[in-house]
Design an enzyme around this catalytic site. Structure first.
Site, PDB file in Angstrom:
ATOM      1  N   CYS A 114      18.584  28.072   3.925  1.00  0.00           N
ATOM      2  CA  CYS A 114      17.679  29.087   4.258  1.00  0.00           C
ATOM      3  C   CYS A 114      17.309  29.771   3.027  1.00  0.00           C
ATOM      4  CB  CYS A 114      18.417  29.855   5.328  1.00  0.00           C
ATOM      5  SG  CYS A 114      17.306  31.128   5.850  1.00  0.00           S
TER       6      CYS A 114
ATOM      7  N   CYS B 269      17.229  33.472   3.526  1.00  0.00           N
ATOM      8  CA  CYS B 269      18.453  34.064   3.793  1.00  0.00           C
ATOM      9  C   CYS B 269      19.029  34.232   2.357  1.00  0.00           C
ATOM     10  CB  CYS B 269      19.417  33.288   4.618  1.00  0.00           C
ATOM     11  SG  CYS B 269      18.699  32.809   6.118  1.00  0.00           S
ATOM     12  N   ASP B 270      19.045  33.014   1.485  1.00  0.00           N
ATOM     13  CA  ASP B 270      20.006  33.012   0.383  1.00  0.00           C
ATOM     14  C   ASP B 270      19.159  32.760  -1.031  1.00  0.00           C
ATOM     15  OD1 ASP B 270      22.228  32.859   2.092  1.00  0.00           O
ATOM     16  OD2 ASP B 270      21.872  30.745   2.552  1.00  0.00           O
TER      17      ASP B 270
END
Length: 301
Positions: free
Chosen positions: A128, A131-132
């Site tokens: 992701c 997200c990351d």
């Protein structure tokens, strides 16, 4: 109400349902948080100024529902019968019955399928970009894939990373045309066409990849700090795909109301058709589902 799945969408539905006076049970086969529990750091969910790890956030969500009498059963759902006014869930610990069911079974990333992939999740292997991505500020990353997910991830990462290398099995992107021009213009994005990742190079963390050209068979090595696997997701809809309507990819067809084609059955979070799959949108789905569940129970549907 039976909530199938203990991720953020499921636990928000359970919280709202219990506070609305419904007897509510959450069925989860692993642990609170679902896919979210695997995320080491969540910085894009409001209210946690220092961020929070997904496992802790899942546990907090679970405990928040317990204040209002929600029971979580750690059990596997073997089958669901969604017909009739009373729905049935057959579980490994026996049957349960409810007038409403919330399907919060989530979706998981499709994996590369190479050796050491599982062990390197969070150590250079990611699924992701939203997200990351921030963990790779000014670093070099590889994106595996060539569809819309990969193209969108490449654009996100191009604004964060020093270099983004897109590895795709074909000689052109499958992504819709809207992505092509900005990607081609991005000076720090390069492409490795007709290629697939056959090995992750690592010590404690990912340090590079080994590529194979699918046309010539030639193998090459690339150094990188991280790999983002962006080859799509697979919805966990096997339990219900013969009863509720799903799209060609297997996502449950439910609009922003979260209502499925079966009265009294709602789909929330990553398992439903939607534009953005994030913790915050799953939480919104959970609240919405209970609004329409109350309407259904009151005879408004």
């Amino acid at each position: 109400m039976i909530v199938v799945g203990g991720g953020p969408g499921g636990y928000t539905a359970a919280l709202y349902a219990a506070r609305a006076g419904l007897d509510t049970v959450v069925l989860e086969k692993l642990s609170a948080g679902g896919q979210m529990a695997l995320t080491e750091q969540i910085d894009n969910y409001p209210g946690f100024e220092d961020g929070i790890d997904g496992f802790s956030l899942g546990e907090k969500m679970k405990r928040g529902t317990e204040r209002f009498g929600v029971e979580t059963k750690l059990t596997e759902v073997l089958s669901l019968d969604l017909s009739g006014t009373v729905k049935k869930a057959a579980t490994s610990e026996g049957p349960l019955f409810a007038r409403t069911i919330v399907l919060a079974t989530g979706a998981g990333p499709r994996e590369l399928g190479v050796e050491s992939e599982q062990e390197l999740i969070g150590k250079g292997v990611n699924y992701c970009a939203a997200c990351d991505g921030m963990f790779y500020k000014n670093k070099t990353v590889v994106i595996a894939g060539g569809g819309n997910t990969a193209a969108a991830d490449a654009l996100i990462l191009s604004r964060i990373c020093k270099k983004v290398i897109v590895v795709h099995r074909r000689d052109t992107l499958r992504a819709t045309k809207i992505y092509h021009e900005p990607l081609m213009k991005a000076e720090n994005v390069e492409f490795r066409w007709d290629s697939e990742i056959i090995e992750l190079l690592h010590d404690e963390k990912v340090i590079g990849i080994r590529l194979r050209n699918v046309k010539t068979g030639e193998k090459t090595t690339l150094a990188c700090d991280g790999v983002f696997v962006s080859i799509g997701r697979k919805p966990s809809s096997e339990l219900v795909k013969d009863q509720v309507k799903v799209d060609p990819a297997g996502y449950i067809i439910a609009d922003e109301s979260t209502r499925t084609n079966i009265p009294g059955v709602f789909a929330v979070g990553d398992v439903r058709t939607k534009a953005l799959r994030q913790v915050v949108t799953a939480v919104a789905d959970g609240a919405t589902a209970v609004h329409y569940a109350e309407e259904y129970l009151a005879g408004g549907m």
